[in-house]
Design an enzyme around this catalytic site. Structure first.
Site, PDB file in Angstrom:
ATOM      1  N   ASP A   1       0.817  -1.210   0.000  1.00  0.00           N
ATOM      2  CA  ASP A   1       0.000   0.000   0.000  1.00  0.00           C
ATOM      3  C   ASP A   1       0.853   1.263   0.000  1.00  0.00           C
ATOM      4  OD1 ASP A   1      -2.600  -0.687  -0.330  1.00  0.00           O
ATOM      5  OD2 ASP A   1      -3.227  -0.345   1.739  1.00  0.00           O
TER       6      ASP A   1
ATOM      7  N   ASP B   1       1.790 -10.151   9.026  1.00  0.00           N
ATOM      8  CA  ASP B   1       2.167  -8.745   9.041  1.00  0.00           C
ATOM      9  C   ASP B   1       3.591  -8.601   8.535  1.00  0.00           C
ATOM     10  OD1 ASP B   1      -0.250  -7.826   9.905  1.00  0.00           O
ATOM     11  OD2 ASP B   1       0.368  -7.419  11.970  1.00  0.00           O
TER      12      ASP B   1
ATOM     13  N   ASP C   1       6.206  -7.463   9.657  1.00  0.00           N
ATOM     14  CA  ASP C   1       7.314  -7.695  10.592  1.00  0.00           C
ATOM     15  C   ASP C   1       7.323  -9.103  11.165  1.00  0.00           C
ATOM     16  OD1 ASP C   1       4.872  -6.817  11.955  1.00  0.00           O
ATOM     17  OD2 ASP C   1       6.047  -7.039  13.790  1.00  0.00           O
TER      18      ASP C   1
ATOM     19  N   ASP D   1      -9.878  -7.926  12.086  1.00  0.00           N
ATOM     20  CA  ASP D   1      -9.680  -9.352  12.323  1.00  0.00           C
ATOM     21  C   ASP D   1     -10.739  -9.916  13.261  1.00  0.00           C
ATOM     22  OD1 ASP D   1      -8.697  -7.839  14.434  1.00  0.00           O
ATOM     23  OD2 ASP D   1      -6.617  -8.470  14.157  1.00  0.00           O
TER      24      ASP D   1
END
Length: 637
Positions: A121, A168, A170, A259
């Site tokens: 994004d 994610d 990370d 979520d």
């Protein structure tokens, strides 16, 4: 793999018996309080104080319900081959290469066969170059609507696979991330397998000694929800059935906690979820208080959006057990009421002299102490070694600002927006930690109340203490709270948790390297560099011990820890004694990816807690110790 330790059936039964006894004792105590101890002359304080105690008993009951059984799942055998097609989706927005590259490279290397998609994004050309160089597919979209949820939904229109894994940017997966979770999908009604979130930066703001603030949720509460069919998606480190996601319209976009809301929709449609209690990916915990606060504010605002617009207690489709499990989840955001309420109650007693309890202290204190102690013992036993009393109180105050803001969103929902939790590099310079204004206000208020007490004892205020013993007890708890607040302010503003100019994770174990035939070790290695120290003698024929390297020299670093991984072009940035700080040149993606996998595979090993450990016990030094310079920082701030 790091599965949660299990306990014998005898220990589990003992823990449950103590927990039930504590709940019964709490109910009896509250009955006595309601009938015999409400202060008629101070109902304005007595009733709220009693309601705080009622809330505590309800929280205990919900906790017992939530963690009654954390071993109810049947764990399938690892699957090395499958007919199911899989895409690993990695949404990213503004993460640096030091954060993103290890995740992408580890995802590409996963078994069995699958696709890895980098969903950018941030529309960054270097991310495209990196992804394609290491074997991942790169996707960007025309706008950033609905943030992460919109990014995933855009990908869902493109993928053709049976399953999607979500990581994610990370969160670096271990080799068994897919093979250990695919087997659950033999059940055609299974929509989701969630694994624990765990973190490799153990020096983060959330880590205090052995205590990690989210550990009890991910290793005890979430697996406990399996018994009630209520385990929910936590945004990352999860595998989902594509058909199930599409059946509920994709990832929910109506709240900031997409979520959790997506899971509720799945449960209403009859889909099953499961929590696999084994760490299969590790990410970055908030390194500073500011990162922690941003994350918790987003979670709290999202939870309140769901309560307003998609309430699990009024919408049809959920079982009674699922509703109760969701109640336990949402009630956590109201814990701030109790933390703030007890603090303000102590101040009210000190300032007004009003007693909230109409009972002799020699009767009330032993009863209250017995109930409180039983509740803490029950929590320690049911937490299976993942709870600390001292650190728990500390983080109650850290969560307080987010809880207050969350409750405000329940009343006035407008204005909440998705803020990405900062990760990795925070700027060009290291800066002091963030000062929590709300905690500062509480500290000043408490100090003013303490000063007022001193003045009142000398008759310098209008307040007369008719029951001096009650006031002393209130003052005692106020002083304890102030001590915790001072520790909280010190931790939040400490240089240890300051914003860092370095984005790469530095590992402790050195890596063997070779430079023009000279062997050495790369200390504090990362995917972007490290500190080179040559071995005392050269090993290759004709290699020279000197001359020494100088700042600006270009070198080729061959990485070898038993297998030659290839060479990385590097520049000498600093020289200090026998050490040379090296920075790898940019965009050596393929070799840096191999180095990243080697570093993370070697380093990401969790030390499981002893199964007999009743709770994480922090020393006074671990919880309250600050360097002398850090005390100066607190007052300077």
């Amino acid at each position: 793999m790091t599965p949660a330790p299990t306990r014998s059936r005898t220990k589990e039964s003992l823990a449950r018996a103590i927990a039930v006894a504590s709940l019964v004792l709490s109910i009896v105590y509250l009955g006595w309080r309601l009938v015999f101890t409400l202060s008629i002359g101070g109902l304005w304080l007595s009733i709220p104080f009693f309601l705080l105690e009622v809330y505590g008993a309800i929280s205990l009951g919900l906790f017992i319900f939530s963690v009654w059984d954390i071993d109810s799942s049947v764990i399938p055998k690892p699957v090395s081959q499958t007919d199911l097609t899989i895409a690993v989706l990695i949404p990213t927005y503004n993460e640096d290469v030091e954060v993103l590259l290890p995740t992408v490279s580890a995802s590409v290397a996963l078994a069995p066969n699958h696709e890895t998609w980098v969903l950018d994004d941030g529309n960054r050309d270097w991310v495209r170059s990196m992804a394609e160089s290491v074997g991942a597919r790169y996707v960007r979209r025309g706008d950033n609507s609905h943030a992460k949820a919109g990014n995933l939904n855009h990908a869902l229109k493109l993928v053709k696979t049976d399953l999607v894994a979500v990581l994610d940017a990370d969160h670096v997966p271990s080799a068994g991330f897919l093979t250990d979770t695919i087997g659950y999908f033999d059940d055609p009604k299974l929509a989701l397998v969630q694994t624990p979130q765990d973190f490799y930066n153990t020096d983060s703001f959330e880590h205090v000694g052995q205590y990690q603030e989210e550990a009890m949720f991910y290793r005890v509460i979430q697996p406990g929800k399996n018994r009630w069919g209520a385990a929910f998606w936590c945004g990352t480190s999860a595998l989902l059935r594509t058909e199930a996601l599409r059946s509920v319209g994709g990832v929910a976009t109506e709240s900031l906690t997409e979520d959790l809301q997506t899971t509720m929709k799945l449960h209403r449609r009859g889909w099953r979820t499961v929590f696999h209690n084994d760490v299969l990916a590790r990410g970055l915990a908030p390194a500073s208080y500011l990162e922690y606060a941003v994350q918790r504010r987003r979670w709290g605002a999202g939870a309140m959006q769901i309560l307003r617009n998609d309430n699990p207690f009024t919408k049809p489709g959920l079982s009674s057990h699922q509703r109760l499990a969701y109640l336990a989840t949402f009630s956590g955001w109201f814990e701030g009421i109790r933390t703030l309420g007890y603090f303000l109650a102590a101040i009210a007693v000190v300032v007004t002299g009003t007693a909230p309890i109409d009972a002799p202290l020699h009767i009330f204190l032993p009863l209250y102490g017995a109930v409180f102690a039983s509740q803490q013992v029950a929590m320690l036993l049911l937490a299976r070694g993942r709870h600390s009393f001292g650190a728990g109180i500390l983080f109650d105050f850290f969560r307080l600002p987010a809880s207050i803001r969350a409750m405000g969103r329940l009343i006035a929902p407008n204005g909440a927006r998705f803020l990405v939790t900062p990760k990795g590099r925070a700027g060009s310079e290291r800066s002091l930690g963030h000062l929590p204004s709300s905690l500062m206000i509480l500290s000043v208020t408490g100090l003013v109340a303490w000063t007022y007490f001193v003045l009142s004892t000398f008759g310098l205020t209008p307040t007369l203490y008719r029951d001096f013993g009650v006031v002393v007890v209130a003052l005692f708890f106020l002083v304890l709270d102030l001590m915790v607040l001072f520790v909280a302010l010190g931790r939040a503003t400490s240089w240890r948790f300051a914003a860092d100019r370095r984005g790469a994770r530095r590992f402790e174990a050195p890596v063997s390297v070779d430079i023009a035939g000279r062997n050495g070790k790369l200390y504090r290695p990362s995917v972007t560099g490290g500190v080179l120290v040559f071995d005392p003698r050269p090993t290759a024929v004709g290699a020279s011990i000197g001359p020494s390297l100088n700042v600006g020299d270009k070198v080729s670093v061959a990485i070898d820890d038993g297998t030659t991984f290839g060479s990385l072009a590097a520049t000498v940035m600093k020289v200090r004694g026998d050490g040379y700080a090296l920075a790898f040149a940019d965009e050596q993606w393929a070799t840096q990816a191999i180095l990243a996998r080697a570093l993370f595979n070697a380093q990401l090993q969790e030390l499981p807690l002893d199964e007999d450990h009743a709770g994480v016990v922090l020393s006074f030094h671990e919880l309250f110790h600050f360097e002398e310079s850090e005390f100066a920082e607190i007052f300077a701030a």
